[in-house]
Scaffold this active site. Structure first.
Site, PDB file in Angstrom:
ATOM      1  CB  SER A  69      -1.012  -0.199   1.631  1.00 22.03           C
ATOM      2  OG  SER A  69      -1.276  -1.533   1.407  1.00 22.03           O
TER       3      SER A  69
HETATM    4  N1  SAH Z   1      -0.817  -4.903   4.249  1.00 24.86           N
HETATM    5  C1  SAH Z   1       0.123  -5.109   2.660  1.00 24.86           C
HETATM    6  C2  SAH Z   1      -0.605  -4.969   1.865  1.00 24.86           C
HETATM    7  C3  SAH Z   1      -0.681  -6.009   1.113  1.00 24.86           C
HETATM    8  S1  SAH Z   1      -2.730  -6.163  -0.185  1.00 24.86           S
HETATM    9  C4  SAH Z   1       1.037  -4.993   3.201  1.00 24.86           C
HETATM   10  O1  SAH Z   1       1.539  -4.168   3.634  1.00 24.86           O
HETATM   11  O2  SAH Z   1       2.656  -4.755   1.919  1.00 24.86           O
HETATM   12  C5  SAH Z   1      -3.801  -7.171  -0.206  1.00 24.86           C
HETATM   13  C6  SAH Z   1      -2.858  -8.523   0.305  1.00 24.86           C
HETATM   14  O3  SAH Z   1      -4.166  -9.400   1.035  1.00 24.86           O
HETATM   15  C7  SAH Z   1      -2.748  -9.363  -0.802  1.00 24.86           C
HETATM   16  O4  SAH Z   1      -1.060  -9.823  -0.158  1.00 24.86           O
HETATM   17  C8  SAH Z   1      -3.174 -10.602  -0.360  1.00 24.86           C
HETATM   18  O5  SAH Z   1      -3.169 -11.747  -0.828  1.00 24.86           O
HETATM   19  C9  SAH Z   1      -4.773 -10.097   1.156  1.00 24.86           C
HETATM   20  N2  SAH Z   1      -5.897 -11.254   0.488  1.00 24.86           N
HETATM   21  C10 SAH Z   1      -6.573 -11.204   0.003  1.00 24.86           C
HETATM   22  N3  SAH Z   1      -7.453 -11.501   0.167  1.00 24.86           N
HETATM   23  C11 SAH Z   1      -6.982 -12.107   1.415  1.00 24.86           C
HETATM   24  C12 SAH Z   1      -7.524 -12.879   2.412  1.00 24.86           C
HETATM   25  N4  SAH Z   1      -8.954 -13.587   2.366  1.00 24.86           N
HETATM   26  N5  SAH Z   1      -7.299 -13.502   3.286  1.00 24.86           N
HETATM   27  C13 SAH Z   1      -5.805 -13.152   3.534  1.00 24.86           C
HETATM   28  N6  SAH Z   1      -5.229 -12.502   2.992  1.00 24.86           N
HETATM   29  C14 SAH Z   1      -6.039 -12.093   1.352  1.00 24.86           C
END
Ligand code: SAH
Length: 222
Positions: A69
């Protein structure tokens, strides 16, 4: 330390200072949040090829088609959570591990769930390499929360949900806060702040955002 190392360390400090100034200018006021962002090296949470852009205020691609993000969004969501050093925080969507590392500086323990094993492993290693010891990570479906560790003081969801998952509301303490983007992929999404009450919850829409989708179930591959 060689001259090149010195120069890049110096460049790093300048970039971090510029990022923090930018976050302040955009209205981030919480000194603890700004300090945490200043302390966690974002360049270590992106691919080598994006390291130069690590302190720009923008999201960047990570593996498995996901994104780290934008720093403003990390700062804003963290500020909205009002994290205290006694809090037990649940994060859904570990991704790069950056948001978890920032939260770890501010609370007692972070539990973080990722549906891709590849991302989970890399993130866990990075966090360990930084000497951060209050993050517990697992591979799973974050939409179901982490019942064995519930209830949580705070919950942060870093992928966009069609609607607020009831399991997550159930795992929030009364008085606890959840910050979650809600809305369709590529459509209008809003960040929501949910406060758990005795008999339900209060829900406020905050700002417009753009997140990758929250997808049910563990990822089949990777
Ligand atoms: N907080 C992260 C942002 C990652 S983007 C950072 O600081 O880099 C969002 C993430 O959510 C992705 O990696 C995606 O694979 C994950 N995601 C999506 N649906 C999910 C679910 N049901 N359970 C766990 N992770 C999930």
């Amino acid at each position: 330390m060689g001259a090149d190392d010195y120069e890049s360390a110096e460049l790093g400090r300048v970039s971090v200072a510029r990022l923090i100034m930018g976050l302040r200018a955009q209205g981030i006021r919480d000194a603890r949040v700004l300090k945490a962002i200043e302390t966690v090296p974002r360049n270590q949470f992106v691919e080598e090829s994006y390291a130069e852009l690590a302190y720009d205020d923008r999201s960047l691609p990570i593996q498995c088609g996901q994104t780290i993000s934008q720093p403003f969004i990390v700062a804003y969501m963290t500020e909205m959570l009002k994290v205290s050093d006694r809090d037990k925080v649940l994060e859904i969507g570990t991704g790069s591990g950056y948001q978890a590392a920032v939260l770890a500086k501010l609370c007692r323990r972070v539990y973080t769930i990722e549906r891709y094993r590849t991302l989970h492993k890399i993130a866990e290693q990075r966090i360990k390499d930084l000497g951060i010891s209050n993050v517990t990570a697992m591979v799973g479906d974050g939409m179901k929360g982490w019942p064995a560790q519930a209830p949580f003081d705070k919950i942060i969801v870093t992928a966009a949900a069609d609607e607020i998952p009831q399991d997550l509301i159930d795992q929030l303490k009364v008085g606890g806060i959840m910050v979650i983007p809600v809305g369709p992929v590529g459509g209008v999404q809003f960040l929501h702040r949910v406060v758990r009450t005795e008999d339900g919850y209060q829900d406020d829409a905050l700002i417009g955002v753009r997140f990758v989708p929250l997808v049910p179930g563990k990822a089949e591959q990777l």
